[in-house]
Motif scaffolding. Structure first.
Motif, PDB file in Angstrom:
ATOM      1  N   THR A 138      -1.481  -2.938  -5.449  1.00  0.00           N
ATOM      2  CA  THR A 138      -2.538  -3.802  -4.935  1.00  0.00           C
ATOM      3  C   THR A 138      -1.959  -5.200  -4.691  1.00  0.00           C
ATOM      4  O   THR A 138      -0.871  -5.522  -5.164  1.00  0.00           O
ATOM      5  CB  THR A 138      -3.705  -3.906  -5.926  1.00  0.00           C
ATOM      6  OG1 THR A 138      -3.191  -4.324  -7.198  1.00  0.00           O
ATOM      7  CG2 THR A 138      -4.415  -2.566  -6.085  1.00  0.00           C
ATOM      8  N   THR A 143     -13.484  -7.284  -0.217  1.00  0.00           N
ATOM      9  CA  THR A 143     -12.432  -8.007  -0.937  1.00  0.00           C
ATOM     10  C   THR A 143     -12.992  -8.639  -2.211  1.00  0.00           C
ATOM     11  O   THR A 143     -14.068  -9.237  -2.188  1.00  0.00           O
ATOM     12  CB  THR A 143     -11.856  -9.128  -0.045  1.00  0.00           C
ATOM     13  OG1 THR A 143     -11.627  -8.601   1.258  1.00  0.00           O
ATOM     14  CG2 THR A 143     -10.563  -9.690  -0.634  1.00  0.00           C
ATOM     15  N   ASP A 179      -6.335  -7.144  -1.668  1.00  0.00           N
ATOM     16  CA  ASP A 179      -7.417  -6.609  -2.498  1.00  0.00           C
ATOM     17  C   ASP A 179      -8.283  -7.708  -3.094  1.00  0.00           C
ATOM     18  O   ASP A 179      -9.457  -7.485  -3.377  1.00  0.00           O
ATOM     19  CB  ASP A 179      -6.827  -5.759  -3.633  1.00  0.00           C
ATOM     20  CG  ASP A 179      -6.082  -4.549  -3.086  1.00  0.00           C
ATOM     21  OD1 ASP A 179      -6.739  -3.533  -2.818  1.00  0.00           O
ATOM     22  OD2 ASP A 179      -4.855  -4.645  -2.868  1.00  0.00           O
ATOM     23  N   ARG A 230       0.832  -1.211   0.000  1.00  0.00           N
ATOM     24  CA  ARG A 230       0.000   0.000   0.000  1.00  0.00           C
ATOM     25  C   ARG A 230       0.865   1.260   0.000  1.00  0.00           C
ATOM     26  O   ARG A 230       0.526   2.254  -0.623  1.00  0.00           O
ATOM     27  CB  ARG A 230      -0.952  -0.034   1.205  1.00  0.00           C
ATOM     28  CG  ARG A 230      -2.220   0.791   0.996  1.00  0.00           C
ATOM     29  CD  ARG A 230      -3.244   0.568   2.100  1.00  0.00           C
ATOM     30  NE  ARG A 230      -3.712  -0.809   2.158  1.00  0.00           N
ATOM     31  CZ  ARG A 230      -3.511  -1.635   3.194  1.00  0.00           C
ATOM     32  NH1 ARG A 230      -2.860  -1.224   4.262  1.00  0.00           N
ATOM     33  NH2 ARG A 230      -3.981  -2.865   3.161  1.00  0.00           N
ATOM     34  N   LYS A 277      -7.960  -0.547  -9.753  1.00  0.00           N
ATOM     35  CA  LYS A 277      -7.987   0.883  -9.391  1.00  0.00           C
ATOM     36  C   LYS A 277      -7.746   1.750 -10.633  1.00  0.00           C
ATOM     37  O   LYS A 277      -7.042   2.759 -10.596  1.00  0.00           O
ATOM     38  CB  LYS A 277      -6.971   1.188  -8.278  1.00  0.00           C
ATOM     39  CG  LYS A 277      -7.256   0.413  -6.980  1.00  0.00           C
ATOM     40  CD  LYS A 277      -6.450   0.952  -5.830  1.00  0.00           C
ATOM     41  CE  LYS A 277      -6.548   0.086  -4.586  1.00  0.00           C
ATOM     42  NZ  LYS A 277      -7.896   0.018  -3.993  1.00  0.00           N
TER      43      LYS A 277
END
Ligand SMILES: [Zn+2]
Length: 424
Positions: free
Chosen positions: A235, A276, A255, A230, A371
């Protein structure tokens, strides 16, 4: 990272393209709508208009009655690996050369983005860089590089070798024992230029463990990986088959759970609570089952066990979906044949997921897991012009996803009229 770095802006007045789609899949709504014109400028979508609209100055591409969808995303691939790979005889170069061909097959199958969930020794980092530089055609690659795991686990390549051939691998090889080594392994991956982290939180199904699989990492090790990742904006995806490994991975802060074969009600609830993602990879189970006689040649018991993998993984995916766990698409390409990623859609629907949900798993959901929702996952103005088309209606017949006739990535056409476009 580099995989979404924008190309140089198109020259002012650069010619636009107008894709005329017979239908299009609104991935946000999960609906197939009528005709649309997707206007592409440079590497991005300029606008999407309902109906067949003539766009002055734009080059038209007529896709007939085909259904357009956002470029597909496979969140679990191994572009450099194959089931006939021989890590004891092949050099890194053998994997690297083959990965170039696999990347092309993947792109031709409509998968314009992949999350590569482990290689041999960062050859997919080199592949990603070559694709980004326009040297070889391939999907956008977000790669984990080497997997991270514990001594004797699924990331330890020297397991099973004669004692004098084994190695005491360390964090620089992705083998970590204890939180400090786990942190170092992630930092080495950052140094190696990866986009994401893959951990081997449980044993593999090939080990005949009680309950199907056992944990291979402690909660403290997983937490050290996730916390460190992080810090670098990376991820983490965890290979985890059994409920205890899933529980540790979720509590550790990953993740996504990969495979999740023996997911139960409690581990599903925990995943929902933490948001998750679940990446079921049913295809690999089906492939192992189909090849059980050959691959399980050591004993009839081994072959019989392998024959169950496909149905076990498919049932796990069905349980997770019914429990309300968020599912993202992953085929385990590399075990699932390269370019046949879309088989996973069929298996997901057989497992009980509606076709529209399976398509969202490979578009909006996978983009969210990466993301990268600002750039990928829907046909919308401003996003990358990653567009594929299939004949017919995938909501009526999901198998049509295996017949992609058109592929555009970043505004560039790689497949048209059901044929690869040359000179790409
Ligand atoms: Zn895998």
């Amino acid at each position: 990272m580099a995989a979404t770095a924008p190309d140089p802006a198109p020259a002012p007045g650069a010619a636009a393209l107008a894709l005329h789609c017979g239908h299009w899949f609104d991935a946000k709504a999960g609906q197939r709508l009528g005709a649309a014109t997707v206007v592409v400028q440079g590497e991005r979508i300029r606008e999407i208009k309902p109906g067949r609209i003539e766009v002055p100055g734009a080059t038209a591409i007529d896709l007939g009655d085909a259904t357009c969808l956002p470029g597909l995303i496979d969140a679990h691939t191994h572009l450099s690996l194959t089931t006939d790979a021989d890590p004891l005889r092949w050099n890194l170069a053998d994997f690297a050369v083959r990965s170039v061909v696999h990347a092309q097959r993947t792109l031709q199958a409509g998968f314009t983005t992949v999350r590569d969930m482990s290689d041999i020794n960062n050859e997919t980092v080199a592949l990603r860089n070559a694709v980004d530089a326009g040297i070889v055609p391939g999907p956008r690659i977000f790669t984990a590089g080497r997997p991270i795991g514990s001594t004797g686990g699924h990331a330890d390549w020297s397991v099973g070798l004669r004692a004098d051939l084994q190695r005491d691998l360390g964090p620089n090889n992705g083998i970590a024992n204890g939180p400090d080594e786990a942190m170092k392994a992630v930092r080495q991956h950052y140094k190696d230029g990866v986009d994401t982290i893959k951990i081997m939180a449980s044993s593999s199904l090939f080990e005949d463990q009680p309950g199907g699989a056992i944990p291979h990492m402690t909660l403290a090790e997983i937490k050290a990986v996730a916390d460190t990742a992080r810090e670098y904006g990376l991820t983490v995806g965890a290979h985890a088959h059994d409920p205890e490994s899933i529980r540790r991975a979720v509590l550790g802060g990953v993740d996504s759970i990969e495979h999740g074969t023996f997911i139960d009600a409690a581990s599903a609830e925990l995943m929902k609570l933490h948001g998750t993602w679940f990446v079921p990879t049913i295809c690999v189970g089906k492939i192992v089952a189909e090849n059980a006689d050959e691959w399980g040649s050591e004993s009839p018991q081994e072959a019989a066990r392998m024959r169950t993998f496909g149905n076990l993984m498919q049932a796990g995916a069905g349980r997770a979906y019914k429990a309300g766990v968020k599912v993202a698409f992953g085929s385990d390409e590399g075990a699932c044949p390269h370019g046949e990623n879309a088989r996973e859609f069929v298996y997901m629907v057989e497992a009980g997921m509606p076709p529209a949900y399976a398509l969202q798993a490979a578009t909006t959901h996978a983009a969210e897991l990466l993301k990268k929702s600002a750039d990928l996952g829907t046909l919308e103005a401003g996003k990358f012009a990653d567009v594929v088309a299939v004949p017919g209606d995938p909501l009526q017949d999901i198998a049509t996803m295996r017949k992609v006739v058109f592929v555009m990535k970043g505004g560039r056409v790689y497949r048209q009229d059901d044929r690869p476009v040359a000179a790409n």
